[in-house]
Scaffold this motif. Structure first.
Motif, PDB file in Angstrom:
ATOM      1  N   UNK A   1       5.132   2.581  -3.411  1.00 31.33           N
ATOM      2  CA  UNK A   1       4.771   3.923  -3.865  1.00 31.33           C
ATOM      3  C   UNK A   1       4.712   4.850  -2.659  1.00 31.33           C
ATOM      4  N   UNK A   2       5.320   6.024  -2.798  1.00 28.53           N
ATOM      5  CA  UNK A   2       5.456   6.922  -1.655  1.00 28.53           C
ATOM      6  C   UNK A   2       5.383   8.368  -2.108  1.00 28.53           C
ATOM      7  N   UNK A   3       4.818   9.212  -1.246  1.00 35.27           N
ATOM      8  CA  UNK A   3       4.804  10.645  -1.541  1.00 35.27           C
ATOM      9  C   UNK A   3       6.219  11.230  -1.494  1.00 35.27           C
TER      10      UNK A   3
ATOM     11  N   UNK B   1       4.194  11.226  -6.817  1.00 33.03           N
ATOM     12  CA  UNK B   1       4.677  10.148  -5.949  1.00 33.03           C
ATOM     13  C   UNK B   1       5.927   9.527  -6.559  1.00 33.03           C
ATOM     14  N   UNK B   2       6.669   8.839  -5.690  1.00 30.20           N
ATOM     15  CA  UNK B   2       7.830   8.054  -6.104  1.00 30.20           C
ATOM     16  C   UNK B   2       7.459   6.569  -6.105  1.00 30.20           C
ATOM     17  N   UNK B   3       7.947   5.845  -7.083  1.00 28.37           N
ATOM     18  CA  UNK B   3       7.830   4.389  -7.101  1.00 28.37           C
ATOM     19  C   UNK B   3       9.227   3.814  -6.918  1.00 28.37           C
ATOM     20  N   UNK B   4       9.414   3.107  -5.824  1.00 30.46           N
ATOM     21  CA  UNK B   4      10.722   2.571  -5.443  1.00 30.46           C
ATOM     22  C   UNK B   4      10.721   1.067  -5.657  1.00 30.46           C
TER      23      UNK B   4
ATOM     24  N   UNK C   1       3.092   7.392   7.683  1.00 28.94           N
ATOM     25  CA  UNK C   1       3.367   5.998   7.360  1.00 28.94           C
ATOM     26  C   UNK C   1       4.696   5.914   6.618  1.00 28.94           C
ATOM     27  N   UNK C   2       5.507   4.947   6.994  1.00 27.54           N
ATOM     28  CA  UNK C   2       6.855   4.843   6.439  1.00 27.54           C
ATOM     29  C   UNK C   2       7.204   3.406   6.072  1.00 27.54           C
TER      30      UNK C   2
ATOM     31  N   UNK D   1       0.846  -1.196   0.000  1.00 26.59           N
ATOM     32  CA  UNK D   1       0.000   0.000   0.000  1.00 26.59           C
ATOM     33  C   UNK D   1       0.879   1.244   0.000  1.00 26.59           C
ATOM     34  N   UNK D   2       0.439   2.312  -0.678  1.00 27.85           N
ATOM     35  CA  UNK D   2       1.221   3.551  -0.683  1.00 27.85           C
ATOM     36  C   UNK D   2       1.459   4.075   0.726  1.00 27.85           C
ATOM     37  N   UNK D   3       2.622   4.717   0.903  1.00 33.59           N
ATOM     38  CA  UNK D   3       2.981   5.288   2.203  1.00 33.59           C
ATOM     39  C   UNK D   3       3.354   6.748   2.036  1.00 33.59           C
ATOM     40  N   UNK D   4       3.517   7.422   3.169  1.00 29.11           N
ATOM     41  CA  UNK D   4       3.899   8.832   3.122  1.00 29.11           C
ATOM     42  C   UNK D   4       5.352   9.006   2.713  1.00 29.11           C
TER      43      UNK D   4
END
Length: 533
Positions: free
Chosen positions: A131-133, A119-122, A30-31, A4-7
Protein backbone atom coordinates in the motif's frame (compact mmCIF):
# COMPACT_ATOMS: atom_id res chain seq x y z
CA UNK A 1 2.64 -11.08 1.67
CA UNK A 2 1.75 -7.57 2.82
CA UNK A 3 4.17 -4.94 4.01
CA UNK A 4 3.85 -1.70 5.95
CA UNK A 5 2.48 1.22 3.90
CA UNK A 6 5.07 3.39 2.17
CA UNK A 7 5.16 6.83 0.61
CA UNK A 8 5.72 5.60 -2.92
CA UNK A 9 6.04 2.46 -4.97
CA UNK A 10 8.39 2.77 -7.94
CA UNK A 11 7.95 0.31 -10.80
CA UNK A 12 11.15 -0.16 -12.78
CA UNK A 13 14.87 -0.11 -12.03
CA UNK A 14 16.30 1.60 -15.09
CA UNK A 15 17.61 5.15 -15.34
CA UNK A 16 14.39 6.78 -14.13
CA UNK A 17 13.65 4.27 -11.39
CA UNK A 18 17.15 4.35 -9.90
CA UNK A 19 17.24 8.14 -9.95
CA UNK A 20 13.81 8.55 -8.36
CA UNK A 21 14.50 5.92 -5.71
CA UNK A 22 17.74 7.41 -4.49
CA UNK A 23 16.41 10.98 -4.50
CA UNK A 24 13.21 9.93 -2.72
CA UNK A 25 15.40 8.42 -0.01
CA UNK A 26 17.38 11.64 0.26
CA UNK A 27 14.08 13.39 0.96
CA UNK A 28 13.26 10.95 3.73
CA UNK A 29 10.47 9.23 1.79
CA UNK A 30 9.83 5.52 2.26
CA UNK A 31 9.89 3.55 -0.98
CA UNK A 32 9.45 0.08 -2.39
CA UNK A 33 10.84 -0.57 -5.85
CA UNK A 34 9.57 -3.45 -7.99
CA UNK A 35 11.19 -4.89 -11.11
CA UNK A 36 10.68 -8.16 -12.97
CA UNK A 37 14.42 -8.43 -13.65
CA UNK A 38 16.88 -9.94 -11.19
CA UNK A 39 18.84 -6.69 -10.86
CA UNK A 40 18.94 -3.05 -11.93
CA UNK A 41 19.35 -1.97 -15.53
CA UNK A 42 15.92 -1.60 -17.10
CA UNK A 43 16.18 -1.86 -20.87
CA UNK A 44 19.92 -2.51 -20.53
CA UNK A 45 19.22 -5.56 -18.39
CA UNK A 46 16.95 -7.18 -20.97
CA UNK A 47 18.48 -6.12 -24.31
CA UNK A 48 21.66 -8.18 -24.16
CA UNK A 49 21.64 -9.18 -27.83
CA UNK A 50 25.00 -9.17 -29.61
CA UNK A 51 25.85 -5.68 -30.82
CA UNK A 52 23.51 -3.82 -28.45
CA UNK A 53 24.83 -0.29 -28.12
CA UNK A 54 23.45 3.14 -27.22
CA UNK A 55 23.01 5.72 -29.99
CA UNK A 56 23.65 8.64 -27.62
CA UNK A 57 27.28 9.34 -26.76
CA UNK A 58 28.40 7.83 -23.46
CA UNK A 59 29.50 11.17 -22.05
CA UNK A 60 25.92 12.39 -22.36
CA UNK A 61 24.06 9.14 -21.69
CA UNK A 62 24.79 9.19 -17.97
CA UNK A 63 23.62 10.92 -14.82
CA UNK A 64 24.57 14.57 -14.32
CA UNK A 65 23.41 15.08 -10.71
CA UNK A 66 26.71 14.17 -9.04
CA UNK A 67 29.96 15.59 -10.38
CA UNK A 68 32.01 13.02 -8.46
CA UNK A 69 30.04 10.21 -10.08
CA UNK A 70 30.53 11.44 -13.61
CA UNK A 71 34.25 11.95 -13.02
CA UNK A 72 34.92 8.60 -11.36
CA UNK A 73 33.21 6.48 -14.03
CA UNK A 74 35.54 6.12 -17.01
CA UNK A 75 33.69 5.43 -20.28
CA UNK A 76 35.76 3.35 -22.68
CA UNK A 77 33.98 4.08 -25.99
CA UNK A 78 32.21 6.96 -27.69
CA UNK A 79 29.02 4.87 -27.91
CA UNK A 80 28.88 2.44 -25.01
CA UNK A 81 27.82 -1.18 -25.44
CA UNK A 82 25.08 -2.82 -23.39
CA UNK A 83 27.51 -4.56 -21.00
CA UNK A 84 29.25 -1.28 -20.18
CA UNK A 85 26.00 0.63 -19.63
CA UNK A 86 24.72 -2.17 -17.40
CA UNK A 87 27.95 -2.09 -15.38
CA UNK A 88 27.52 1.67 -15.02
CA UNK A 89 23.98 1.32 -13.65
CA UNK A 90 25.16 -1.44 -11.32
CA UNK A 91 27.91 0.88 -10.14
CA UNK A 92 25.38 3.63 -9.45
CA UNK A 93 23.19 1.16 -7.55
CA UNK A 94 26.20 0.11 -5.46
CA UNK A 95 27.39 3.65 -4.85
CA UNK A 96 24.05 4.85 -3.51
CA UNK A 97 22.87 1.54 -2.00
CA UNK A 98 19.77 1.51 -4.18
CA UNK A 99 19.10 -2.24 -4.27
CA UNK A 100 17.98 -2.40 -0.64
CA UNK A 101 14.78 -0.61 -1.67
CA UNK A 102 13.91 -2.99 -4.53
CA UNK A 103 12.10 -6.28 -4.88
CA UNK A 104 13.62 -7.94 -7.91
CA UNK A 105 12.10 -10.83 -9.80
CA UNK A 106 8.57 -9.53 -9.21
CA UNK A 107 6.22 -8.15 -11.84
CA UNK A 108 3.40 -5.79 -10.98
CA UNK A 109 0.09 -7.42 -11.86
CA UNK A 110 -2.35 -4.78 -10.63
CA UNK A 111 -2.70 -1.45 -8.86
CA UNK A 112 -5.96 -0.18 -7.37
CA UNK A 113 -6.73 3.35 -6.17
CA UNK A 114 -8.73 3.87 -2.99
CA UNK A 115 -10.71 7.10 -2.92
CA UNK A 116 -11.33 6.53 0.79
CA UNK A 117 -7.69 6.43 1.87
CA UNK A 118 -6.05 8.15 -1.13
CA UNK A 119 -3.64 5.24 -1.53
CA UNK A 120 -2.67 2.68 -4.14
CA UNK A 121 -2.64 -1.06 -3.45
CA UNK A 122 -0.08 -2.78 -5.65
CA UNK A 123 0.01 -6.56 -6.19
CA UNK A 124 2.77 -8.58 -7.83
CA UNK A 125 3.07 -12.04 -9.37
CA UNK A 126 5.06 -13.12 -6.30
CA UNK A 127 2.07 -12.50 -4.04
CA UNK A 128 3.37 -9.23 -2.60
CA UNK A 129 0.86 -6.55 -1.62
CA UNK A 130 2.08 -3.01 -1.00
CA UNK A 131 0.00 0.00 0.00
CA UNK A 132 1.42 3.35 -1.05
CA UNK A 133 0.42 6.99 -1.23
CA UNK A 134 2.04 7.41 -4.65
CA UNK A 135 2.61 5.08 -7.59
CA UNK A 136 5.51 6.05 -9.86
CA UNK A 137 5.68 4.20 -13.17
CA UNK A 138 9.33 4.23 -14.24
CA UNK A 139 8.70 1.39 -16.65
CA UNK A 140 10.49 2.84 -19.67
CA UNK A 141 9.33 3.77 -23.14
CA UNK A 142 10.57 0.60 -24.84
CA UNK A 143 9.98 -2.22 -22.37
CA UNK A 144 6.96 -4.16 -23.65
CA UNK A 145 8.35 -6.35 -26.46
CA UNK A 146 6.09 -7.74 -29.13
CA UNK A 147 6.24 -10.75 -31.43
CA UNK A 148 4.67 -10.90 -34.89
CA UNK A 149 1.52 -12.99 -35.19
CA UNK A 150 2.87 -15.40 -37.80
CA UNK A 151 0.98 -18.60 -38.70
CA UNK A 152 2.74 -21.55 -37.04
CA UNK A 153 5.11 -19.30 -35.12
CA UNK A 154 5.19 -21.58 -32.08
CA UNK A 155 5.70 -24.80 -34.03
CA UNK A 156 9.35 -24.09 -34.90
CA UNK A 157 11.56 -26.72 -33.24
CA UNK A 158 14.86 -24.90 -33.50
CA UNK A 159 16.23 -22.21 -31.20
CA UNK A 160 14.16 -19.05 -30.80
CA UNK A 161 15.47 -15.77 -29.37
CA UNK A 162 14.11 -12.27 -28.99
CA UNK A 163 16.51 -9.33 -28.95
CA UNK A 164 14.46 -7.63 -26.21
CA UNK A 165 14.72 -10.67 -23.92
CA UNK A 166 18.12 -12.09 -24.81
CA UNK A 167 19.49 -14.85 -22.53
CA UNK A 168 22.00 -13.82 -19.88
CA UNK A 169 24.19 -16.70 -21.05
CA UNK A 170 24.75 -15.95 -24.72
CA UNK A 171 23.81 -18.90 -26.95
CA UNK A 172 26.42 -20.49 -29.19
CA UNK A 173 25.28 -19.68 -32.74
CA UNK A 174 28.44 -20.80 -34.52
CA UNK A 175 27.81 -22.64 -37.77
CA UNK A 176 24.03 -22.37 -37.54
CA UNK A 177 21.52 -21.25 -40.11
CA UNK A 178 19.97 -18.11 -38.65
CA UNK A 179 16.81 -16.23 -39.57
CA UNK A 180 16.69 -12.62 -38.42
CA UNK A 181 13.20 -11.12 -38.51
CA UNK A 182 13.16 -7.34 -38.15
CA UNK A 183 15.46 -4.55 -39.30
CA UNK A 184 14.88 -1.82 -36.75
CA UNK A 185 17.65 -0.66 -34.45
CA UNK A 186 18.09 -4.03 -32.70
CA UNK A 187 18.21 -6.05 -35.90
CA UNK A 188 20.59 -3.59 -37.52
CA UNK A 189 22.96 -3.76 -34.56
CA UNK A 190 22.76 -7.54 -34.23
CA UNK A 191 23.22 -8.56 -37.87
CA UNK A 192 27.02 -8.17 -38.20
CA UNK A 193 27.50 -10.31 -35.07
CA UNK A 194 25.02 -12.96 -36.18
CA UNK A 195 26.74 -13.06 -39.58
CA UNK A 196 30.12 -13.55 -37.92
CA UNK A 197 28.77 -16.62 -36.13
CA UNK A 198 26.28 -18.25 -38.48
CA UNK A 199 26.94 -20.40 -41.52
CA UNK A 200 23.99 -18.69 -43.21
CA UNK A 201 21.92 -15.68 -42.21
CA UNK A 202 18.64 -14.74 -43.87
CA UNK A 203 17.30 -11.29 -42.99
CA UNK A 204 13.53 -10.88 -43.31
CA UNK A 205 12.88 -7.17 -43.82
CA UNK A 206 9.41 -5.62 -43.74
CA UNK A 207 10.60 -2.01 -43.89
CA UNK A 208 13.95 -0.60 -44.99
CA UNK A 209 15.29 1.84 -42.40
CA UNK A 210 17.77 4.66 -42.54
CA UNK A 211 20.96 3.80 -40.67
CA UNK A 212 24.12 5.86 -40.40
CA UNK A 213 27.49 4.42 -39.31
CA UNK A 214 28.36 5.15 -35.69
CA UNK A 215 31.98 5.99 -36.41
CA UNK A 216 32.57 4.63 -32.93
CA UNK A 217 35.98 4.79 -31.31
CA UNK A 218 37.71 4.16 -28.04
CA UNK A 219 38.07 7.21 -25.78
CA UNK A 220 41.79 7.64 -25.14
CA UNK A 221 43.24 9.33 -22.07
CA UNK A 222 43.73 12.70 -23.75
CA UNK A 223 40.13 12.81 -24.97
CA UNK A 224 38.87 11.72 -21.56
CA UNK A 225 40.80 14.41 -19.70
CA UNK A 226 39.58 17.04 -22.16
CA UNK A 227 36.01 15.80 -21.69
CA UNK A 228 36.28 16.07 -17.91
CA UNK A 229 37.51 19.64 -18.21
CA UNK A 230 34.61 20.47 -20.53
CA UNK A 231 31.92 18.53 -18.65
CA UNK A 232 30.23 21.53 -16.96
CA UNK A 233 29.80 23.33 -20.30
CA UNK A 234 28.76 20.12 -22.05
CA UNK A 235 26.07 19.51 -19.46
CA UNK A 236 24.89 23.13 -19.57
CA UNK A 237 24.53 22.91 -23.34
CA UNK A 238 22.70 19.57 -23.05
CA UNK A 239 20.20 20.81 -20.47
CA UNK A 240 19.46 23.82 -22.67
CA UNK A 241 19.12 21.89 -25.91
CA UNK A 242 16.19 20.46 -27.84
CA UNK A 243 17.26 16.83 -27.38
CA UNK A 244 19.37 16.65 -24.22
CA UNK A 245 22.76 16.50 -25.94
CA UNK A 246 25.27 19.26 -26.76
CA UNK A 247 24.99 18.94 -30.54
CA UNK A 248 23.11 21.58 -32.52
CA UNK A 249 22.25 22.04 -36.18
CA UNK A 250 24.44 23.97 -38.61
CA UNK A 251 24.04 27.70 -37.82
CA UNK A 252 23.45 28.74 -41.45
CA UNK A 253 19.93 27.85 -42.65
CA UNK A 254 19.80 25.34 -45.50
CA UNK A 255 18.15 27.80 -47.89
CA UNK A 256 20.90 30.35 -47.29
CA UNK A 257 23.75 27.89 -47.78
CA UNK A 258 25.47 27.32 -51.11
CA UNK A 259 25.44 23.85 -52.71
CA UNK A 260 29.06 23.32 -51.65
CA UNK A 261 28.29 24.35 -48.07
CA UNK A 262 25.29 22.04 -47.94
CA UNK A 263 27.42 19.14 -49.15
CA UNK A 264 30.11 19.91 -46.57
CA UNK A 265 27.54 20.08 -43.76
CA UNK A 266 25.97 16.76 -44.71
CA UNK A 267 29.43 15.21 -44.88
CA UNK A 268 30.33 16.60 -41.45
CA UNK A 269 27.15 15.34 -39.83
CA UNK A 270 27.45 11.99 -41.57
CA UNK A 271 30.85 11.47 -39.97
CA UNK A 272 29.47 12.53 -36.59
CA UNK A 273 27.44 9.39 -36.97
CA UNK A 274 24.04 7.92 -36.27
CA UNK A 275 21.07 10.03 -35.24
CA UNK A 276 23.16 13.21 -35.38
CA UNK A 277 22.84 13.16 -39.18
CA UNK A 278 19.19 14.24 -38.82
CA UNK A 279 20.35 17.39 -37.04
CA UNK A 280 22.43 18.66 -39.97
CA UNK A 281 20.03 21.50 -40.78
CA UNK A 282 17.11 22.86 -38.81
CA UNK A 283 13.83 21.84 -40.41
CA UNK A 284 15.16 18.63 -41.92
CA UNK A 285 12.13 16.65 -40.74
CA UNK A 286 9.59 19.26 -41.77
CA UNK A 287 10.88 20.88 -44.98
CA UNK A 288 10.54 18.69 -48.08
CA UNK A 289 13.46 20.30 -49.91
CA UNK A 290 15.89 19.87 -47.00
CA UNK A 291 14.76 16.31 -46.44
CA UNK A 292 15.14 15.47 -50.13
CA UNK A 293 18.70 16.83 -50.12
CA UNK A 294 19.59 14.79 -47.03
CA UNK A 295 17.98 11.69 -48.55
CA UNK A 296 19.93 12.12 -51.78
CA UNK A 297 23.18 12.38 -49.78
CA UNK A 298 22.26 9.28 -47.78
CA UNK A 299 21.54 7.27 -50.91
CA UNK A 300 24.88 8.23 -52.42
CA UNK A 301 26.62 7.03 -49.26
CA UNK A 302 24.60 3.82 -49.19
CA UNK A 303 25.55 3.03 -52.76
CA UNK A 304 29.22 2.93 -51.72
CA UNK A 305 28.50 0.36 -49.00
CA UNK A 306 26.39 -2.28 -50.79
CA UNK A 307 27.73 -4.15 -53.84
CA UNK A 308 24.68 -5.91 -55.28
CA UNK A 309 22.27 -3.49 -57.03
CA UNK A 310 19.16 -5.56 -56.18
CA UNK A 311 20.11 -5.72 -52.50
CA UNK A 312 20.90 -2.02 -52.58
CA UNK A 313 17.45 -1.27 -53.96
CA UNK A 314 15.78 -3.35 -51.25
CA UNK A 315 17.81 -1.67 -48.51
CA UNK A 316 16.93 1.82 -49.70
CA UNK A 317 13.99 3.29 -47.74
CA UNK A 318 11.09 4.61 -49.79
CA UNK A 319 8.11 4.66 -47.42
CA UNK A 320 9.04 7.46 -45.01
CA UNK A 321 11.05 10.69 -44.97
CA UNK A 322 14.54 10.46 -43.54
CA UNK A 323 14.63 11.00 -39.78
CA UNK A 324 10.93 10.46 -39.11
CA UNK A 325 11.68 6.99 -37.85
CA UNK A 326 14.62 7.28 -35.47
CA UNK A 327 17.75 6.96 -37.59
CA UNK A 328 19.57 3.80 -36.60
CA UNK A 329 23.23 3.74 -35.63
CA UNK A 330 25.24 0.82 -37.00
CA UNK A 331 28.68 -0.68 -37.16
CA UNK A 332 28.98 -2.41 -40.53
CA UNK A 333 25.32 -3.26 -41.08
CA UNK A 334 25.07 -2.56 -44.79
CA UNK A 335 28.47 -4.06 -45.60
CA UNK A 336 27.36 -7.34 -44.01
CA UNK A 337 25.09 -7.94 -47.02
CA UNK A 338 28.18 -8.14 -49.22
CA UNK A 339 29.04 -11.48 -47.59
CA UNK A 340 27.99 -14.52 -49.62
CA UNK A 341 26.26 -16.28 -46.72
CA UNK A 342 24.01 -13.30 -45.86
CA UNK A 343 20.74 -12.93 -47.76
CA UNK A 344 17.95 -10.34 -47.71
CA UNK A 345 14.26 -11.17 -48.13
CA UNK A 346 12.03 -8.21 -48.94
CA UNK A 347 8.74 -8.99 -47.21
CA UNK A 348 6.94 -6.32 -49.19
CA UNK A 349 7.54 -8.45 -52.26
CA UNK A 350 7.74 -11.87 -50.62
CA UNK A 351 5.72 -12.00 -47.39
CA UNK A 352 6.01 -14.75 -44.79
CA UNK A 353 3.10 -17.17 -45.11
CA UNK A 354 4.02 -19.63 -42.34
CA UNK A 355 6.57 -20.74 -39.80
CA UNK A 356 6.95 -24.51 -39.50
CA UNK A 357 9.01 -27.00 -37.50
CA UNK A 358 12.10 -26.58 -39.68
CA UNK A 359 11.95 -23.04 -41.01
CA UNK A 360 10.05 -20.25 -42.71
CA UNK A 361 7.89 -20.27 -45.81
CA UNK A 362 7.31 -17.12 -47.84
CA UNK A 363 5.03 -16.59 -50.82
CA UNK A 364 7.76 -17.92 -53.11
CA UNK A 365 9.94 -20.42 -51.22
CA UNK A 366 10.76 -22.38 -48.06
CA UNK A 367 13.99 -21.73 -46.16
CA UNK A 368 15.32 -24.05 -43.50
CA UNK A 369 16.72 -22.52 -40.30
CA UNK A 370 18.30 -23.71 -37.08
CA UNK A 371 17.66 -20.43 -35.25
CA UNK A 372 15.05 -17.67 -35.46
CA UNK A 373 15.88 -14.28 -33.93
CA UNK A 374 12.98 -11.88 -33.53
CA UNK A 375 14.02 -8.22 -33.54
CA UNK A 376 10.46 -7.01 -33.84
CA UNK A 377 10.29 -4.08 -31.47
CA UNK A 378 7.98 -2.92 -28.71
CA UNK A 379 4.53 -1.68 -27.83
CA UNK A 380 6.21 1.67 -27.32
CA UNK A 381 5.39 4.34 -24.76
CA UNK A 382 2.10 2.83 -23.56
CA UNK A 383 2.61 -0.95 -23.49
CA UNK A 384 4.31 -1.13 -20.10
CA UNK A 385 1.47 0.92 -18.59
CA UNK A 386 -1.43 -0.96 -20.13
CA UNK A 387 -0.20 -4.54 -19.70
CA UNK A 388 -0.96 -4.42 -15.94
CA UNK A 389 -4.43 -3.93 -14.46
CA UNK A 390 -4.21 -0.34 -13.22
CA UNK A 391 -7.54 0.88 -11.88
CA UNK A 392 -8.04 4.50 -10.92
CA UNK A 393 -10.99 6.53 -9.76
CA UNK A 394 -14.34 4.70 -9.96
CA UNK A 395 -12.58 1.51 -11.01
CA UNK A 396 -11.45 2.88 -14.38
CA UNK A 397 -9.01 0.55 -16.12
CA UNK A 398 -6.15 2.43 -17.73
CA UNK A 399 -6.04 -0.04 -20.60
CA UNK A 400 -9.63 0.83 -21.48
CA UNK A 401 -9.18 4.57 -20.93
CA UNK A 402 -6.37 4.59 -23.50
CA UNK A 403 -8.03 2.48 -26.20
CA UNK A 404 -8.48 5.61 -28.27
CA UNK A 405 -4.97 6.86 -27.46
CA UNK A 406 -3.31 8.19 -24.29
CA UNK A 407 -4.29 11.49 -22.71
CA UNK A 408 -1.79 12.96 -20.24
CA UNK A 409 -0.69 16.20 -18.67
CA UNK A 410 3.00 16.68 -19.47
CA UNK A 411 3.21 12.93 -19.99
CA UNK A 412 3.28 12.58 -16.20
CA UNK A 413 -0.26 13.04 -14.87
CA UNK A 414 -3.22 10.98 -16.08
CA UNK A 415 -6.80 12.18 -15.54
CA UNK A 416 -8.83 9.71 -13.51
CA UNK A 417 -5.70 8.24 -11.92
CA UNK A 418 -4.72 10.33 -8.87
CA UNK A 419 -1.21 10.00 -7.46
CA UNK A 420 -0.07 7.93 -10.44
CA UNK A 421 2.97 9.57 -12.01
CA UNK A 422 4.28 8.24 -15.32
CA UNK A 423 7.95 8.96 -16.05
CA UNK A 424 8.97 9.26 -19.71
CA UNK A 425 5.41 8.44 -20.67
CA UNK A 426 3.38 9.45 -23.74
CA UNK A 427 3.34 13.23 -23.96
CA UNK A 428 6.90 13.66 -22.65
CA UNK A 429 10.12 14.13 -24.72
CA UNK A 430 11.38 10.67 -23.67
CA UNK A 431 12.60 8.82 -26.78
CA UNK A 432 13.17 12.06 -28.71
CA UNK A 433 15.74 13.16 -26.13
CA UNK A 434 18.67 11.89 -24.10
CA UNK A 435 16.84 9.49 -21.78
CA UNK A 436 19.42 9.81 -19.02
CA UNK A 437 18.84 13.54 -18.53
CA UNK A 438 15.14 13.22 -19.29
CA UNK A 439 14.88 10.63 -16.51
CA UNK A 440 16.47 13.07 -14.08
CA UNK A 441 14.05 15.82 -15.09
CA UNK A 442 11.04 13.51 -14.87
CA UNK A 443 12.05 12.15 -11.47
CA UNK A 444 12.64 15.66 -10.17
CA UNK A 445 9.21 16.87 -11.29
CA UNK A 446 7.49 13.88 -9.68
CA UNK A 447 9.31 14.34 -6.37
CA UNK A 448 8.72 18.10 -6.35
CA UNK A 449 4.99 17.46 -6.78
CA UNK A 450 5.05 14.93 -3.94
CA UNK A 451 6.94 17.42 -1.76
CA UNK A 452 4.44 20.18 -2.57
CA UNK A 453 1.48 18.01 -1.57
CA UNK A 454 3.16 16.97 1.69
CA UNK A 455 4.02 20.56 2.57
CA UNK A 456 0.53 21.90 1.81
CA UNK A 457 -1.44 19.07 3.39
CA UNK A 458 -2.83 17.56 0.20
CA UNK A 459 -3.01 13.79 -0.13
CA UNK A 460 -3.72 13.47 -3.84
CA UNK A 461 -2.87 15.13 -7.12
CA UNK A 462 -4.72 14.35 -10.33
CA UNK A 463 -4.41 15.80 -13.81
CA UNK A 464 -7.51 17.77 -14.81
CA UNK A 465 -9.25 16.42 -17.91
CA UNK A 466 -9.29 19.76 -19.70
CA UNK A 467 -5.62 20.43 -18.95
CA UNK A 468 -4.61 16.95 -20.10
CA UNK A 469 -6.67 17.23 -23.28
CA UNK A 470 -5.10 20.60 -24.01
CA UNK A 471 -1.56 19.24 -23.50
CA UNK A 472 -2.24 16.16 -25.62
CA UNK A 473 -3.73 18.21 -28.43
CA UNK A 474 -0.79 20.62 -28.24
CA UNK A 475 1.60 17.71 -28.79
CA UNK A 476 -0.39 16.38 -31.72
CA UNK A 477 -0.55 19.81 -33.32
CA UNK A 478 3.23 20.20 -33.09
CA UNK A 479 3.75 16.75 -34.61
CA UNK A 480 1.39 17.60 -37.47
CA UNK A 481 3.70 20.44 -38.51
CA UNK A 482 6.44 17.91 -39.28
CA UNK A 483 6.64 14.65 -41.23
CA UNK A 484 6.60 12.72 -37.94
CA UNK A 485 2.85 12.85 -37.44
CA UNK A 486 2.03 11.26 -40.80
CA UNK A 487 4.74 8.57 -40.78
CA UNK A 488 3.81 5.01 -39.86
CA UNK A 489 6.20 4.14 -37.04
CA UNK A 490 6.30 3.00 -33.43
CA UNK A 491 6.22 6.71 -32.56
CA UNK A 492 2.60 6.64 -33.76
CA UNK A 493 1.73 3.11 -32.63
CA UNK A 494 1.58 1.84 -36.22
CA UNK A 495 3.70 -1.24 -35.42
CA UNK A 496 1.04 -2.73 -33.09
CA UNK A 497 -2.10 -4.22 -34.60
CA UNK A 498 -5.21 -2.48 -33.31
CA UNK A 499 -3.36 0.25 -31.43
CA UNK A 500 -4.80 3.76 -31.74
CA UNK A 501 -2.76 5.96 -34.05
CA UNK A 502 -1.28 9.20 -32.78
CA UNK A 503 2.16 10.67 -32.25
CA UNK A 504 3.17 9.57 -28.74
CA UNK A 505 6.26 11.51 -27.59
CA UNK A 506 6.37 15.28 -27.14
CA UNK A 507 8.11 16.80 -30.17
CA UNK A 508 8.40 20.36 -28.88
CA UNK A 509 11.94 19.91 -27.55
CA UNK A 510 13.63 19.08 -24.24
CA UNK A 511 14.33 22.62 -23.02
CA UNK A 512 10.90 24.04 -23.95
CA UNK A 513 9.33 21.07 -22.18
CA UNK A 514 11.37 21.72 -19.02
CA UNK A 515 10.25 25.34 -19.08
CA UNK A 516 6.61 24.26 -19.41
CA UNK A 517 7.00 21.91 -16.42
CA UNK A 518 8.62 24.70 -14.39
CA UNK A 519 5.73 27.01 -15.26
CA UNK A 520 3.23 24.42 -14.05
CA UNK A 521 5.14 23.90 -10.81
CA UNK A 522 5.62 27.64 -10.29
CA UNK A 523 1.88 28.18 -10.57
CA UNK A 524 1.15 25.74 -7.76
CA UNK A 525 0.87 22.79 -10.16
CA UNK A 526 -1.67 24.38 -12.43
CA UNK A 527 -3.60 21.73 -14.33
CA UNK A 528 -3.54 19.32 -11.38
CA UNK A 529 -6.42 18.99 -8.91
CA UNK A 530 -4.95 18.81 -5.41
CA UNK A 531 -7.18 17.43 -2.68
CA UNK A 532 -7.18 15.78 0.75
CA UNK A 533 -9.15 12.81 1.95
Amino acid sequence: MSTAPVDLVIIGAGFAGIYTTLHAQRRGLTTVGIDAASDVGGTWYWNRYPGARCDVESLDYSYSFDDDLQREWRWSERYATQPEILRYLEHVADRYDVRQHYRFGERMLSADWSETTHTWTVRTDAGSVVESRWLVMATGSLSAPILPDLPGRDTFRGEVYQTAAWPIEHPDLRGKRIALIGTGSSGIQALPHLAAAGSEVVVYQRTANYSVPAFNRNIDDDEWLAALADYPERRRASWNSLAGSPWTSHPVPFHEASPDEREAVFEEFWTRGGVLFAKAFQGLTGDAEINAAATEFFERQLATLVDDPHTLADLTPHDHPLGTKRICTDSGYYQTFNQEHVHLVNLQREPITAVSERGITTSSTFREHDVIVYATGFDAMTGALTEADIRGRDGRLLRDEWKGGPTTLLGIGIPGFPNLLSLNGPGSPSVLSNMALCSEQQGDFALRLIDHCAQTGFTSAEARWDAALEWTEHGRELASRSFFGSTRSWYTGANVEGKARGFLPYIGGFRPYIERCDDVAGAGYAGFVLSEH
